[in-house]
Design a protein around this motif. Structure first.
Motif, PDB file in Angstrom:
ATOM      1  N   ASN A  23      -4.763   6.182  -2.013  1.00 38.49           N
ATOM      2  CA  ASN A  23      -3.862   5.073  -1.397  1.00 38.49           C
ATOM      3  C   ASN A  23      -3.211   3.930  -2.925  1.00 38.49           C
ATOM      4  O   ASN A  23      -4.723   3.956  -4.150  1.00 38.49           O
ATOM      5  CB  ASN A  23      -4.083   3.816  -0.172  1.00 38.49           C
ATOM      6  CG  ASN A  23      -3.962   4.662   0.847  1.00 38.49           C
ATOM      7  OD1 ASN A  23      -3.892   5.857   1.106  1.00 38.49           O
ATOM      8  ND2 ASN A  23      -4.826   4.486   1.750  1.00 38.49           N
ATOM      9  N   GLU A  77       0.930  -1.136  -0.337  1.00 35.22           N
ATOM     10  CA  GLU A  77       0.040  -0.015  -0.197  1.00 35.22           C
ATOM     11  C   GLU A  77       1.407   1.310  -0.408  1.00 35.22           C
ATOM     12  O   GLU A  77       1.896   1.188   0.870  1.00 35.22           O
ATOM     13  CB  GLU A  77      -1.034   0.049   1.371  1.00 35.22           C
ATOM     14  CG  GLU A  77      -1.832   0.937   1.510  1.00 35.22           C
ATOM     15  CD  GLU A  77      -2.899   1.548   2.505  1.00 35.22           C
ATOM     16  OE1 GLU A  77      -3.385   1.772   2.340  1.00 35.22           O
ATOM     17  OE2 GLU A  77      -2.846   0.018   3.058  1.00 35.22           O
ATOM     18  N   ILE A  78       1.069   1.722  -0.797  1.00 33.97           N
ATOM     19  CA  ILE A  78       1.102   3.547  -1.092  1.00 33.97           C
ATOM     20  C   ILE A  78       0.220   4.903  -0.624  1.00 33.97           C
ATOM     21  O   ILE A  78      -1.095   4.399  -1.996  1.00 33.97           O
ATOM     22  CB  ILE A  78       1.637   3.171  -2.685  1.00 33.97           C
ATOM     23  CG1 ILE A  78       2.938   1.943  -2.980  1.00 33.97           C
ATOM     24  CG2 ILE A  78       2.731   5.329  -2.650  1.00 33.97           C
ATOM     25  CD1 ILE A  78       3.249   2.354  -4.565  1.00 33.97           C
ATOM     26  N   ASP A  79       0.434   5.489   0.359  1.00 34.81           N
ATOM     27  CA  ASP A  79      -0.239   6.175   0.845  1.00 34.81           C
ATOM     28  C   ASP A  79       0.145   7.447  -0.575  1.00 34.81           C
ATOM     29  O   ASP A  79       1.339   8.330  -0.373  1.00 34.81           O
ATOM     30  CB  ASP A  79       0.401   6.660   2.128  1.00 34.81           C
ATOM     31  CG  ASP A  79      -0.173   6.160   3.143  1.00 34.81           C
ATOM     32  OD1 ASP A  79      -1.742   5.554   2.939  1.00 34.81           O
ATOM     33  OD2 ASP A  79      -0.147   5.715   4.021  1.00 34.81           O
ATOM     34  N   LEU A  80      -0.944   8.406  -0.777  1.00 30.63           N
ATOM     35  CA  LEU A  80      -0.548   9.452  -1.769  1.00 30.63           C
ATOM     36  C   LEU A  80      -0.848  11.002  -1.360  1.00 30.63           C
ATOM     37  O   LEU A  80       0.052  11.367  -0.985  1.00 30.63           O
ATOM     38  CB  LEU A  80      -1.731   9.028  -3.210  1.00 30.63           C
ATOM     39  CG  LEU A  80      -1.377   7.592  -3.966  1.00 30.63           C
ATOM     40  CD1 LEU A  80      -2.045   7.522  -5.374  1.00 30.63           C
ATOM     41  CD2 LEU A  80       0.106   8.201  -4.824  1.00 30.63           C
ATOM     42  N   LEU A  81      -2.002  10.597  -0.730  1.00 27.24           N
ATOM     43  CA  LEU A  81      -2.083  11.644   0.376  1.00 27.24           C
ATOM     44  C   LEU A  81      -3.648  11.527   1.113  1.00 27.24           C
ATOM     45  O   LEU A  81      -4.305  10.486   0.566  1.00 27.24           O
ATOM     46  CB  LEU A  81      -3.101  13.139  -0.793  1.00 27.24           C
ATOM     47  CG  LEU A  81      -3.879  13.335  -1.998  1.00 27.24           C
ATOM     48  CD1 LEU A  81      -4.686  14.095  -1.024  1.00 27.24           C
ATOM     49  CD2 LEU A  81      -3.962  12.815  -3.256  1.00 27.24           C
ATOM     50  N   MET A  82      -4.284  12.530   1.854  1.00 25.31           N
ATOM     51  CA  MET A  82      -5.261  12.469   2.753  1.00 25.31           C
ATOM     52  C   MET A  82      -6.110  13.739   2.200  1.00 25.31           C
ATOM     53  O   MET A  82      -5.741  15.040   3.057  1.00 25.31           O
ATOM     54  CB  MET A  82      -5.313  12.134   4.340  1.00 25.31           C
ATOM     55  CG  MET A  82      -6.206  11.919   4.924  1.00 25.31           C
ATOM     56  SD  MET A  82      -5.951  11.139   6.574  1.00 25.31           S
ATOM     57  CE  MET A  82      -6.611   9.085   6.281  1.00 25.31           C
ATOM     58  N   SER A 110      -7.037  -0.462  -6.350  1.00 21.76           N
ATOM     59  CA  SER A 110      -7.650   0.322  -5.838  1.00 21.76           C
ATOM     60  C   SER A 110      -7.966   1.089  -6.976  1.00 21.76           C
ATOM     61  O   SER A 110      -7.875   0.897  -8.288  1.00 21.76           O
ATOM     62  CB  SER A 110      -6.233   1.134  -5.357  1.00 21.76           C
ATOM     63  OG  SER A 110      -5.327   1.445  -6.408  1.00 21.76           O
ATOM     64  N   LEU A 132      -9.571   2.924  -0.408  1.00 26.10           N
ATOM     65  CA  LEU A 132      -9.062   2.090  -1.194  1.00 26.10           C
ATOM     66  C   LEU A 132      -8.829   1.173  -2.005  1.00 26.10           C
ATOM     67  O   LEU A 132      -8.357   1.191  -2.950  1.00 26.10           O
ATOM     68  CB  LEU A 132      -8.764   1.369   0.358  1.00 26.10           C
ATOM     69  CG  LEU A 132      -7.858   0.426   0.694  1.00 26.10           C
ATOM     70  CD1 LEU A 132      -6.500   1.274   0.419  1.00 26.10           C
ATOM     71  CD2 LEU A 132      -7.960  -0.179   1.877  1.00 26.10           C
ATOM     72  N   SER A 191      -9.011   9.001   2.949  1.00 22.67           N
ATOM     73  CA  SER A 191      -7.114   8.717   2.327  1.00 22.67           C
ATOM     74  C   SER A 191      -7.225   8.029   1.400  1.00 22.67           C
ATOM     75  O   SER A 191      -7.978   7.279   0.342  1.00 22.67           O
ATOM     76  CB  SER A 191      -6.838   7.426   3.384  1.00 22.67           C
ATOM     77  OG  SER A 191      -5.356   7.404   3.018  1.00 22.67           O
TER      78      SER A 191
END
Length: 539
Positions: free
Chosen positions: A50, A38-43, A107, A166, A48
């Motif tokens: 991802n 899982e790669i977090d891009l922005l919130m 995703s 997600l 979220s």
């Protein structure tokens, strides 16, 4: 190194990826391993965004099939295109890249990137030859795919409103996901773009209409099967796919274009996959998807080799007396026998499983009888195609093709030989199905009836037009563009033309009339109130 072309270099890269995916498939399948990154891009606003990479045995098996077919298609394309056409090569490579992106990530963001990329590149490939027919076909393809993209965007917006970005989850937004998958896999009423996309070069048709674009919707629905199982959406999918199988089977009986006939058979097999998925067997649908991808790619490659040797003639009525090399003719017969589901072929494993499940599912004998008739129609139009190719009224003189075309077809035929039993062992999800002898022998009887019928129909002009236009679906789809054009002209006339001042004056007059009526009503109200008070005082 000077003789080492870019086509061959790209083919080597795809071949290396193919071997890597096969090794990873055996590792993941043996130890039942699942990896998720899982790669977090922005919130943003507590939502979220991802990017997820999901890997299991199903991912690597499908990637292996895509890479293997792509590897052979690029070798095939170098000879078929006639010269080093790098634009075609890079478009094909981008098409494969976006397909792999869509396979690897469940995703919303990854699916959207792969989905849009497939739609854009497929449009560029359909209009590759820059003719009027290619541009018309490209418009139908692009418009249908953009409709699917809008449905996918609506499903993502729905999920974002519920606080999740997600993966796709169980909600009403799944309905839009199913509609988008139906457009990509050409299910009714979005079936018209698939035969129209035959304006693309034959090598890309071998890739697009066997293992990538048309199967993308089926693969997504298999992946997110848990989102809509047990809901009314299964019935919607079932009815749409049932109509797709019926329309594709009947329309193929009146088709004379070689490539369109193969594309219509693909449409029917996609309907089979969707029906078995809606009944509740996603792994069986995945098994049929893989088998179909292999033998249909080989059928397209054989058809392309024959068209290439016949100097571009695609009309079956002109293509008899097939004086051709024995390897291509044998591979053509093998692929057609797989499509028919002849025993001891790879197509028999998946088709026999499908027909047995139809009989033993909750739908009962009625659905089983319908799909037995559809299997008979499949045999009939396949044999009809072989009869045209082996007839003696040929108008075409076939020239000898390069051995590299034959070599790529031969390599794929070896894979088709062994894929049925191997994949049946890998993706076996079936319980023991016990059927009596009369039902068990019915598929063989349908094959025999189809051979006896061999697709000959009564030549009625009205029925022929109805079947050739896919039960008027082509006509309706083409007229939709005209209706949209008329609507846009009316909108322009109303918004920017002379009618704008007329509408403004009409609005101004209606406002004045409403004010006058309001004043009159106020005066009448006051006079009535005065008379009412006078009566009270008099009393």
């Amino acid at each position: 190194m000077k003789n080492f072309s870019k086509f061959e270099f790209m083919s080597m890269i795809l071949g290396f990826n193919c071997v890597t995916c096969l090794a990873l498939f055996f590792i993941f399948f043996e130890i039942n391993l699942i990896c998720l990154y899982e790669i977090d891009l922005l919130m943003k606003n507590s939502v979220s965004f991802n990017f997820i990479i999901y890997m299991d045995w199903m991912t690597f098996l499908f990637m292996f099939i895509v890479f293997f077919i792509s590897f052979l298609i690029l070798m095939y394309s170098k000879i078929y295109m006639g010269k080093e056409c790098y634009r075609f090569m890079w478009l094909t490579f981008l098409f494969i890249f976006f397909m792999i992106v869509m396979i690897l990530t469940p995703s919303c963001l990854g699916v959207l990137v792969g989905w849009d990329g497939l739609g854009i590149i497929s449009y560029c490939l359909v209009i590759y030859y820059k003719s009027s027919d290619a541009f018309n076909s490209g418009f139908i393809t692009a418009a249908t795919n953009r409709l699917g993209d809008s449905m996918l965007l609506l499903s993502i917006v729905w999920l974002s409103m519920e606080g999740g970005f997600l993966v796709f989850e169980i909600s009403m937004g799944t309905l839009f996901l199913i509609l988008s998958c139906m457009t990509k896999s050409a299910q009714f009423p979005f079936s018209a773009w698939l035969p129209a996309a035959m304006a693309a070069p034959t090598p890309i048709s071998s890739l697009v209409h066997s293992s990538t674009l048309v199967t993308a919707g089926v693969y997504l629905m298999i992946r997110f099967y848990y989102c809509y199982v047990g809901t009314f959406m299964l019935f919607l999918l079932f009815m749409s796919s049932l109509l797709t199988v019926l329309i594709a089977g009947m329309s193929t009986l009146s088709e004379f274009d070689f490539k369109r006939l193969v594309a219509m058979s693909t449409l029917g097999q996609l309907g089979f996959m969707m029906v078995i998925l809606s009944i509740g067997y996603p792994y069986v649908a995945f098994f049929h998807l893989l088998i179909h991808a292999l033998f249909k790619a080989m059928l397209f490659m054989c058809a392309g080799s024959i068209i290439h040797s016949g100097l571009g003639v695609q009309d079956l009525r002109m293509m008899g007396n097939l004086n051709f090399d024995i390897i291509t003719k044998s591979c053509l017969c093998i692929s057609v026998f797989n499509l028919m589901g002849v025993p001891f072929t790879s197509g028999f494993y998946s088709k026999d499983s499908l027909l047995e499940i139809f009989y033993s599912s909750y739908s009962g004998l009625g659905l089983g009888a319908i799909f037995m008739c559809m299997a008979m129609i499949t045999v009939a139009y396949s044999l009809r195609m072989l009869i045209f190719l082996s007839s003696y009224w040929s108008w075409v003189l076939f020239v000898e093709t390069s051995y590299k075309l034959t070599l790529s077809i031969l390599m794929l035929s070896l894979m088709v030989f062994f894929s049925g039993s191997v994949l049946n062992w890998v993706t076996h999800q079936l319980d023991l199905i016990m059927l009596n002898f009369s039902i068990k022998i019915t598929p063989l009887l349908m094959i025999m009836l189809g051979v006896c019928w061999h697709g000959m129909t009564q030549k009625n002009q009205m029925i022929f037009f109805m079947l050739s236009s896919m039960f008027f679906l082509n006509t309706v789809t083409k007229n939709l563009s005209g209706m949209i054009q008329v609507f846009m002209k009316m909108l322009k006339l109303l918004d920017q033309g002379f009618l704008e001042s007329g509408i403004f004056n009409l609005k101004k007059k209606s406002t004045q009339i409403s004010l006058t009526l309001t004043k009159m009503s106020q005066k009448s109200f006051l006079s009535s109130m005065g008379s009412f008070m006078l009566i009270i005082l008099m009393v």
